[in-house]
Write a protein that holds these residues in place. Structure first.
Motif, mmCIF file in Angstrom:
data_model
loop_
_atom_site.group_PDB
_atom_site.id
_atom_site.type_symbol
_atom_site.label_atom_id
_atom_site.label_comp_id
_atom_site.label_asym_id
_atom_site.label_seq_id
_atom_site.Cartn_x
_atom_site.Cartn_y
_atom_site.Cartn_z
ATOM 1 N N PHE A 57 -8.471 9.282 4.369
ATOM 2 C CA PHE A 57 -9.569 9.504 5.455
ATOM 3 C C PHE A 57 -9.887 11.040 5.617
ATOM 4 N N LEU A 58 -9.403 11.845 4.910
ATOM 5 C CA LEU A 58 -9.340 13.345 5.271
ATOM 6 C C LEU A 58 -11.029 13.688 5.123
ATOM 7 N N ALA A 59 -11.299 14.592 5.745
ATOM 8 C CA ALA A 59 -12.926 15.482 5.954
ATOM 9 C C ALA A 59 -12.210 16.636 5.302
ATOM 10 N N GLU A 60 -13.430 16.992 4.250
ATOM 11 C CA GLU A 60 -13.272 18.466 3.742
ATOM 12 C C GLU A 60 -13.510 19.511 4.904
ATOM 13 N N GLY A 61 -12.942 20.522 4.658
ATOM 14 C CA GLY A 61 -12.810 21.483 5.432
ATOM 15 C C GLY A 61 -11.870 21.426 6.533
ATOM 16 N N PRO A 94 -2.290 12.932 10.410
ATOM 17 C CA PRO A 94 -3.632 11.956 10.443
ATOM 18 C C PRO A 94 -3.844 11.026 11.726
ATOM 19 N N ASP A 95 -5.138 10.613 11.868
ATOM 20 C CA ASP A 95 -4.938 9.538 13.148
ATOM 21 C C ASP A 95 -4.338 8.389 12.794
ATOM 22 N N ARG A 96 -4.355 7.927 11.377
ATOM 23 C CA ARG A 96 -3.639 6.767 10.830
ATOM 24 C C ARG A 96 -3.452 6.994 9.281
ATOM 25 N N VAL A 115 4.703 11.624 9.140
ATOM 26 C CA VAL A 115 3.751 10.870 9.877
ATOM 27 C C VAL A 115 4.667 9.910 10.978
ATOM 28 N N HIS A 116 4.356 9.683 11.915
ATOM 29 C CA HIS A 116 5.019 9.015 12.978
ATOM 30 C C HIS A 116 4.957 7.408 12.667
ATOM 31 N N LYS A 129 1.929 5.379 13.531
ATOM 32 C CA LYS A 129 0.580 5.955 13.142
ATOM 33 C C LYS A 129 0.424 5.167 11.752
ATOM 34 N N ILE A 130 1.333 4.631 11.091
ATOM 35 C CA ILE A 130 1.255 3.798 9.764
ATOM 36 C C ILE A 130 0.971 2.580 9.961
ATOM 37 N N LEU A 131 -0.436 2.025 9.610
ATOM 38 C CA LEU A 131 -0.761 0.796 9.748
ATOM 39 C C LEU A 131 -0.454 -0.087 8.349
ATOM 40 N N THR A 132 -0.126 -1.347 8.499
ATOM 41 C CA THR A 132 -0.193 -1.963 7.036
ATOM 42 C C THR A 132 -1.024 -3.398 7.340
ATOM 43 N N THR A 133 -1.551 -3.848 6.139
ATOM 44 C CA THR A 133 -2.456 -4.871 6.206
ATOM 45 C C THR A 133 -2.678 -5.521 4.918
#
Ligand code: NAD
Ligand code: UGA
Length: 473
Positions: free
Chosen positions: A173-177, A186-188, A210-211, A214-218
């Motif tokens: 989900f990174l954004a350039e810059g 990361p947000d997640r 990463v905490h 914040k790590i979501l699994t699905t």
């Protein structure tokens, strides 16, 4: 049992592969990470001694590369070797929009994904966790699985060299810059999969920095789809605010004030409400196009039409900017000199893919002006490629090749210009020396601000005529 990961291979040394593996290497000194690419020129640049020569520019990236390269982070073209040695393989290759054939202009071209799956199937040994990092249409893991299944040699088979695969989806989900900032915090982190052990192995790597919460699994499909939908929602906000910017200009209202007022509503939120010349970048348009294709494929035509509007508004926003410039400059810009400040699709990157500057510059050139372009990070060759200078000179008007000036400084760019247009919100465009710039230009001078970077009152005091996107007053 959770598989122990010692060696990681990342296929694709691009905007995602390079920075994500650099941050992983920084936080996981026990891992050996090999980033491979079939583009030997790119790999050579990643290995360049001078860190200013890395193939991509991202704040803080070169420092991390300097710290980790050739310690636990390596860049190589030896794809076979590093696939065969890896316990975990990240697929970070390009997934652009198909240019021809079925689904052209909308569907994702998955030929690079397929070739990765075939390479992994052929070269991998033992148990390998394959992680989809590229943005993919929902259900792509099924394709990867079916290719890998052909190569699977089960452990209870008599053969010594067994091969087994687990597949995970772990979209980026990174954004350039802001890539390094996004990767560090990361947000997640989203992990989709079917096998608990494989999910846990990847989770363990991320837990180095990463905490847990914040790590979501699905499941695989929700993970694949979430990435497309996240981009669609972000782009939709930009088209929404851009549509309102046009209304502000006609009703004496101000888009920044409107954005602030609505953004303070916690249900709406203040991010991604900056009106501008439309969204650029390699992903928003391609991912929404892909979403439209998928919706139509499943017979959800109304849903497809809804998302199509996001792209149509984006194109309209870019077109209307040139129209306004021509109108303001007495109906013609033929042989007038227009300075473009900013060619990257956003600040702090040298990426020009789908940059709004491309369409605006092409439209301005069509009107016969002389373009003077300045961007602090984009190279002349990139601009030439993006504007298809070769095509312009072959197909249209050979004069046009001489109609573009690539400037090294703002002062050089604006010399004798009739107008300046700000198209990328680089930091230093917020502090332009209006007095000096105006003195170098031809009067009456115009300043067109599509990014809300300039103080109109100050610019007017220094003699400019000013047009600001979304400002009716
Ligand atoms: P990119 O074009 O910068 O890099 C992809 C690299 O993969 C290229 O260098 C290419 O040579 C290499 N490659 C392709 N097939 C290969 C193969 N079979 N073997 C070895 N190398 C191969 O692309 P990117 O911007 O890094 O994007 C990669 C994926 O990540 C895309 O699906 C994109 O949608 C997604 N994504 C991108 C961003 C971003 O900010 N650019 C952010 C999130 C997600
Ligand atoms: C976008 C997403 O933000 C990332 O989460 C995603 O991972 C990535 O796409 C991807 O999948 O590739 P990116 O395109 O790098 O990241 O950059 P953004 O910050 O999203 O900007 C995209 C475009 O929208 C730029 O042209 C920017 O100027 C424009 N924008 C952004 C606006 O016009 N207004 C805004 O308020 C925000």
């Amino acid at each position: 049992m959770i598989p122990q990961i010692k060696k990681v291979c990342c296929i694709g040394a691009g905007y995602v592969g390079g920075p994500t593996m650099a941050v992983m290497a920084k936080h996981c000194d026990k891992l050996e990470i090999n980033v491979v690419d079939m583009d030997s020129r790119k790999i050579k640049l990643w290995n360049s001694k001078n860190l200013d020569d890395l193939p991509i520019y991202e704040p803080e990236l070169s420092e991390i590369i300097g710290e980790c390269r050739n310690k636990n982070l390596y860049f190589s073209t030896d794809i076979k070797k590093h696939i065969s040695e890896a316990d975990m393989i990240f697929i970070s290759v390009n997934t652009p929009t198909k240019q021809k054939g079925i689904g052209a202009g909308q569907a994702s071209d998955l030929k690079w994904i397929e070739s990765c799956a075939r390479q992994i199937g052929s070269y991998a040994l033992g148990h390998t966790i394959v992680v989809e990092r590229s943005t993919l249409p929902v259900k792509t893991a099924e394709t990867i699985k079916s290719i890998l299944e052909v190569h699977t040699v089960s452990i209870d088979n008599d053969k010594k060299d067994y091969k087994e695969f687990s597949i995970l989806s772990n979209p980026e989900f990174l954004a350039e810059g802001t890539a390094i900032k996004n990767l560090e915090n990361p947000d997640r982190v989203l992990i989709g999969g079917e096998e608990e052990e494989a999910i846990s192995a990847l989770k363990l790597i991320y837990k180095n920095w990463v905490h847990d919460h914040k790590i979501l699994t699905t499941d695989l499909w929700s993970s694949e789809l979430s990435k497309l939908i996240a981009n669609a929602f972000l782009a939709q906000r930009i088209s929404s605010i851009n549509s309102v910017s046009a209304l502000c200009e006609l009703t004496d209202s101000n888009i920044s004030d409107v954005a602030k007022a609505i953004g303070l509503d916690t249900r709406i939120g203040s991010e991604f409400l900056n009106a501008g010349p439309g969204f650029g970048g390699s992903c928003f348009k391609k991912d929404i196009s892909n979403l439209i294709y998928i919706c139509n494929h499943y017979g959800l035509n109304q849903v497809a039409d809804y998302w199509e509007q996001v792209i149509l508004i984006n194109e309209w926003q870019q077109k209307r900017i040139t129209k306004i410039i021509v109108e303001k400059l007495y109906g013609t810009i033929s042989e007038k000199k227009i300075t473009v400040l900013g060619f990257a699709f956003k600040p702090n990157t040298n990426d020009t893919r789908e940059s709004p500057s491309i369409n605006v510059c092409k439209d301005l050139l069509e009107e016969g002006c002389i373009l003077s372009i300045y961007d602090p990070k984009v190279k002349k060759e990139q601009i030439e490629n993006a504007l298809e200078i070769q095509n312009i000179s072959n197909n249209l008007d050979s004069r046009k090749i001489n109609n573009i000036i690539f400037a090294n400084t703002i002062e050089e760019a604006v010399m004798d210009s009739d107008a300046v247009i700000v198209l990328t919100d680089w930091d230093h465009f917020y502090n332009l020396d209006f007095k000096k710039i105006n003195s170098l230009m031809r009067a009456p001078s115009w300043l067109f601000d599509t990014r809300n970077t300039i103080d109109s009152d100050q610019a007017k005091l220094c003699g400019f005529n000013v047009w600001k996107l979304g400002e009716g007053k």
